[in-house]
Design a protein around this motif. Structure first.
Motif, PDB file in Angstrom:
ATOM      1  N   ARG A 126       0.935  -1.289   0.042  1.00 39.51           N
ATOM      2  CA  ARG A 126       0.069  -0.041  -0.039  1.00 39.51           C
ATOM      3  C   ARG A 126       0.919   1.150  -0.013  1.00 39.51           C
ATOM      4  NH1 ARG A 126      -3.070  -3.149   3.726  1.00 39.51           N
ATOM      5  NH2 ARG A 126      -2.135  -1.990   5.781  1.00 39.51           N
ATOM      6  N   LEU A 127       2.048   1.151   0.672  1.00 41.92           N
ATOM      7  CA  LEU A 127       2.728   2.410   0.705  1.00 41.92           C
ATOM      8  C   LEU A 127       3.603   2.849  -0.533  1.00 41.92           C
ATOM      9  CD1 LEU A 127       4.265   2.108   4.428  1.00 41.92           C
ATOM     10  CD2 LEU A 127       2.572   3.830   3.521  1.00 41.92           C
ATOM     11  N   VAL A 128       4.083   1.627  -0.873  1.00 40.20           N
ATOM     12  CA  VAL A 128       5.130   1.751  -1.980  1.00 40.20           C
ATOM     13  C   VAL A 128       4.553   1.834  -3.475  1.00 40.20           C
ATOM     14  CG1 VAL A 128       6.819   0.187  -1.139  1.00 40.20           C
ATOM     15  CG2 VAL A 128       5.322  -0.703  -2.414  1.00 40.20           C
ATOM     16  N   SER A 129       3.118   1.593  -3.413  1.00 45.30           N
ATOM     17  CA  SER A 129       2.290   1.859  -4.682  1.00 45.30           C
ATOM     18  C   SER A 129       1.967   3.287  -4.978  1.00 45.30           C
ATOM     19  CB  SER A 129       0.880   1.432  -4.564  1.00 45.30           C
ATOM     20  OG  SER A 129       0.287   1.730  -3.525  1.00 45.30           O
ATOM     21  N   GLN A 130       2.510   4.118  -3.798  1.00 41.91           N
ATOM     22  CA  GLN A 130       2.433   5.669  -3.852  1.00 41.91           C
ATOM     23  C   GLN A 130       3.784   6.123  -4.280  1.00 41.91           C
ATOM     24  OE1 GLN A 130       0.161   7.236  -0.301  1.00 41.91           O
ATOM     25  NE2 GLN A 130       0.126   5.171   0.090  1.00 41.91           N
ATOM     26  N   ILE A 131       4.758   5.403  -4.450  1.00 44.10           N
ATOM     27  CA  ILE A 131       6.242   6.035  -4.656  1.00 44.10           C
ATOM     28  C   ILE A 131       6.462   5.586  -6.177  1.00 44.10           C
ATOM     29  CG2 ILE A 131       8.728   5.817  -4.257  1.00 44.10           C
ATOM     30  CD1 ILE A 131       7.761   4.784  -1.526  1.00 44.10           C
ATOM     31  N   PRO A 132       6.318   6.522  -7.108  1.00 47.06           N
ATOM     32  CA  PRO A 132       6.810   6.413  -8.576  1.00 47.06           C
ATOM     33  C   PRO A 132       8.125   5.463  -8.593  1.00 47.06           C
ATOM     34  CG  PRO A 132       6.236   8.714  -7.993  1.00 47.06           C
ATOM     35  CD  PRO A 132       6.356   8.185  -6.737  1.00 47.06           C
ATOM     36  N   VAL A 140      14.426  -0.236  -6.966  1.00 47.46           N
ATOM     37  CA  VAL A 140      14.981  -1.448  -6.192  1.00 47.46           C
ATOM     38  C   VAL A 140      15.671  -2.461  -7.083  1.00 47.46           C
ATOM     39  CG1 VAL A 140      14.188  -3.604  -4.948  1.00 47.46           C
ATOM     40  CG2 VAL A 140      13.012  -1.365  -4.567  1.00 47.46           C
ATOM     41  N   LEU A 141      15.309  -2.930  -8.250  1.00 49.27           N
ATOM     42  CA  LEU A 141      15.832  -3.713  -9.254  1.00 49.27           C
ATOM     43  C   LEU A 141      17.193  -3.032  -9.631  1.00 49.27           C
ATOM     44  CD1 LEU A 141      15.222  -6.423 -10.489  1.00 49.27           C
ATOM     45  CD2 LEU A 141      14.531  -5.143 -12.567  1.00 49.27           C
ATOM     46  N   GLU A 142      17.246  -1.797  -9.741  1.00 49.24           N
ATOM     47  CA  GLU A 142      18.419  -1.170 -10.041  1.00 49.24           C
ATOM     48  C   GLU A 142      19.640  -1.358  -8.955  1.00 49.24           C
ATOM     49  OE1 GLU A 142      18.441   2.849 -10.357  1.00 49.24           O
ATOM     50  OE2 GLU A 142      19.523   2.960 -12.352  1.00 49.24           O
ATOM     51  N   SER A 191       9.560   0.238 -17.593  1.00 54.33           N
ATOM     52  CA  SER A 191       8.209  -0.349 -17.561  1.00 54.33           C
ATOM     53  C   SER A 191       7.696  -0.917 -16.459  1.00 54.33           C
ATOM     54  CB  SER A 191       8.164  -1.246 -18.913  1.00 54.33           C
ATOM     55  OG  SER A 191       8.421  -0.464 -20.166  1.00 54.33           O
ATOM     56  N   LEU A 192       8.770  -1.642 -15.704  1.00 54.80           N
ATOM     57  CA  LEU A 192       8.294  -2.562 -14.477  1.00 54.80           C
ATOM     58  C   LEU A 192       7.416  -1.452 -13.585  1.00 54.80           C
ATOM     59  CD1 LEU A 192       8.321  -5.098 -13.099  1.00 54.80           C
ATOM     60  CD2 LEU A 192      10.388  -4.164 -11.898  1.00 54.80           C
ATOM     61  N   THR A 193       6.360  -1.820 -13.187  1.00 54.13           N
ATOM     62  CA  THR A 193       5.284  -1.194 -12.173  1.00 54.13           C
ATOM     63  C   THR A 193       5.353  -1.886 -10.655  1.00 54.13           C
ATOM     64  OG1 THR A 193       3.202  -2.192 -12.872  1.00 54.13           O
ATOM     65  CG2 THR A 193       3.989  -0.177 -14.167  1.00 54.13           C
ATOM     66  N   ARG A 194       5.446  -3.112 -10.890  1.00 58.29           N
ATOM     67  CA  ARG A 194       5.345  -4.068  -9.406  1.00 58.29           C
ATOM     68  C   ARG A 194       6.191  -5.403  -9.666  1.00 58.29           C
ATOM     69  NH1 ARG A 194       0.342  -7.036  -7.254  1.00 58.29           N
ATOM     70  NH2 ARG A 194       1.054  -6.888  -5.035  1.00 58.29           N
ATOM     71  N   LEU A 195       6.533  -5.693  -8.596  1.00 64.01           N
ATOM     72  CA  LEU A 195       7.109  -6.966  -8.379  1.00 64.01           C
ATOM     73  C   LEU A 195       6.537  -7.601  -7.262  1.00 64.01           C
ATOM     74  CD1 LEU A 195       9.082  -9.447  -9.530  1.00 64.01           C
ATOM     75  CD2 LEU A 195      10.887  -7.936  -7.837  1.00 64.01           C
ATOM     76  N   SER A 196       6.071  -8.887  -7.320  1.00 61.41           N
ATOM     77  CA  SER A 196       5.682  -9.704  -6.025  1.00 61.41           C
ATOM     78  C   SER A 196       5.848 -10.773  -6.071  1.00 61.41           C
ATOM     79  CB  SER A 196       4.172  -9.346  -5.978  1.00 61.41           C
ATOM     80  OG  SER A 196       3.474 -10.016  -7.063  1.00 61.41           O
ATOM     81  N   VAL A 197       5.985 -11.592  -5.026  1.00 65.84           N
ATOM     82  CA  VAL A 197       6.420 -12.916  -4.763  1.00 65.84           C
ATOM     83  C   VAL A 197       5.217 -13.565  -3.712  1.00 65.84           C
ATOM     84  CG1 VAL A 197       8.024 -14.622  -3.765  1.00 65.84           C
ATOM     85  CG2 VAL A 197       8.766 -12.666  -4.759  1.00 65.84           C
ATOM     86  N   TYR A 252      16.781  -2.064  -0.385  1.00 63.06           N
ATOM     87  CA  TYR A 252      17.413  -1.640  -1.675  1.00 63.06           C
ATOM     88  C   TYR A 252      16.856  -0.088  -2.141  1.00 63.06           C
ATOM     89  CZ  TYR A 252      19.446  -6.153  -1.963  1.00 63.06           C
ATOM     90  OH  TYR A 252      20.006  -7.342  -1.782  1.00 63.06           O
ATOM     91  N   PHE A 253      15.565   0.128  -1.884  1.00 65.44           N
ATOM     92  CA  PHE A 253      15.317   1.599  -2.070  1.00 65.44           C
ATOM     93  C   PHE A 253      15.902   2.609  -1.392  1.00 65.44           C
ATOM     94  CE2 PHE A 253      12.150   4.993  -1.507  1.00 65.44           C
ATOM     95  CZ  PHE A 253      12.088   5.237  -2.761  1.00 65.44           C
ATOM     96  N   ILE A 254      16.173   2.389  -0.191  1.00 67.56           N
ATOM     97  CA  ILE A 254      16.758   3.298   0.593  1.00 67.56           C
ATOM     98  C   ILE A 254      18.281   3.420   0.160  1.00 67.56           C
ATOM     99  CG2 ILE A 254      17.820   3.935   2.691  1.00 67.56           C
ATOM    100  CD1 ILE A 254      15.315   2.625   4.071  1.00 67.56           C
ATOM    101  N   HIS A 255      18.904   2.322  -0.491  1.00 67.95           N
ATOM    102  CA  HIS A 255      20.273   2.395  -1.117  1.00 67.95           C
ATOM    103  C   HIS A 255      20.380   3.156  -2.352  1.00 67.95           C
ATOM    104  CE1 HIS A 255      21.888  -1.124   0.968  1.00 67.95           C
ATOM    105  NE2 HIS A 255      21.714  -0.488   1.945  1.00 67.95           N
TER     106      HIS A 255
END
Length: 313
Positions: free
Chosen positions: A46-52, A58-60, A81-87, A282-285
């Motif tokens: 819910r939180l990260v869906s608001q972060i462009p 993260v993947l970078e 193009s990636l908008t979401r990754l989920s496991v 990874y996002f914070i990095h």
């Protein structure tokens, strides 16, 4: 110095039994961890869906086990193009009592220049072979490439055609019967040799299959292992091992030759056990790297300005 159990009173069988007990506990830990963290992952989503560009960033920052397989053209697609990754641990979703180490990795995309699909989902089943070892096995996922945009150079389409042929003809069920390669298998083998595995696209990962271990074989092997452990506790001899055919190793070699992404299992584990749970880290990095880059740019501009002032004086 090689360790020896001679004259210690400890047997290799006892060590193997203890290792199996550790594995049982680890399985239950994974199951319990899934139950406890599921609400947290839902909150995170819910939180990260608001972060462009959260997931591209993260993947970078992906660890080497993943990053080494991403080619520049792959990166362009994934980062743009990636908008979401989920496991998900699909065998224990909604209270299921399946194998918690089976995972599904789902990628969601915006419209892009390379393929029509908005969702690419790859499942990995954790299975036990008749020989007793365990592995993640999968099925090839088809990607609907746009004209002239196939980043796998036809490898993914070929491995999917071979897989469909195997399922239709029962090749997988009779895999221990040595048979010559079919025309489609020969075409796939030739294409692998032509393209080479050194610089193949990350999207070849969607074609990973792994060892041909069926659900029935896995269930039978797990039941046999459980019975053997029970017999040992009761002081009874283990069940006899199945007779191995002479050409079994050769058949395994054929499977390896037709694998377009041999590291598929390792990449799946790196995503499910590292990148996915550590996404916030990874996002914070990524943010820290951006701040450092901005600061270095500002310092460089300040230095250039000082040099210009000195030249004017």
């Amino acid at each position: 110095m090689a360790a020896s159990l001679e004259d210690t009173g400890v047997t290799y069988g006892e060590l193997a039994d203890l290792e199996a007990e550790f594995e049982d506990v680890e399985t239950e830990i994974i199951r319990k961890q899934f139950e406890m963290t599921k609400p947290l992952y839902e909150k995170r989503e819910r939180l990260v869906s608001q972060i462009p560009n959260f997931w591209p960033l993260v993947l970078e920052q992906a660890p080497p086990d993943i990053d080494e397989w991403i080619q520049p053209t792959d990166s362009a697609v994934l980062l743009m193009s990636l908008t979401r990754l989920s496991v998900s641990h699909f065998e224990i979703e909604n209270g299921g009592n399946g194998e918690p180490r089976s995972v599904s990795i789902r990628w969601e995309f915006n419209e892009n220049d390379y393929f029509e699909d908005r969702v690419l989902e790859k499942k990995f089943w954790y299975r036990r072979s008749p020989e007793g070892y365990t592995a993640l096995v999968s099925e090839p996922v088809e990607i609907r490439w746009k004209e002239g945009k196939d980043l796998t150079n036809g490898l993914l389409s070929l491995v999917k055609a071979v897989w469909d042929e195997e399922q239709q003809n029962g090749v997988t069920a009779n895999k221990k019967e040595k048979k010559p390669l079919t025309a489609k298998q020969q075409a796939l083998k030739a294409k692998i040799e032509e393209v080479g595995l050194g610089g193949q696209s990350f999207f070849c990962w969607f074609g990973y299959i792994g060892d041909r271990i069926s659900a029935e074989e896995s269930a039978a092997a797990s039941a046999k292992e459980a019975e053997n452990r029970a017999r040992k506790r009761a002081g009874q001899p283990a069940l006899p091992e199945a007779e191995e055919k002479e050409d079994e190793d050769d058949e395994d070699d054929d499977d390896d030759e037709l694998e377009i992404f041999p590291a598929g299992e390792e990449v799946a584990i790196a995503i499910s056990d590292d990148l996915w749970p550590g996404a916030l880290k990874y996002f914070i990095h990524a943010q820290e790297d951006d701040e450092i880059s901005d600061r270095e740019f500002e310092e460089m501009m300040d230095q250039d300005s000082d040099e210009d002032d000195e030249m004017e004086e």
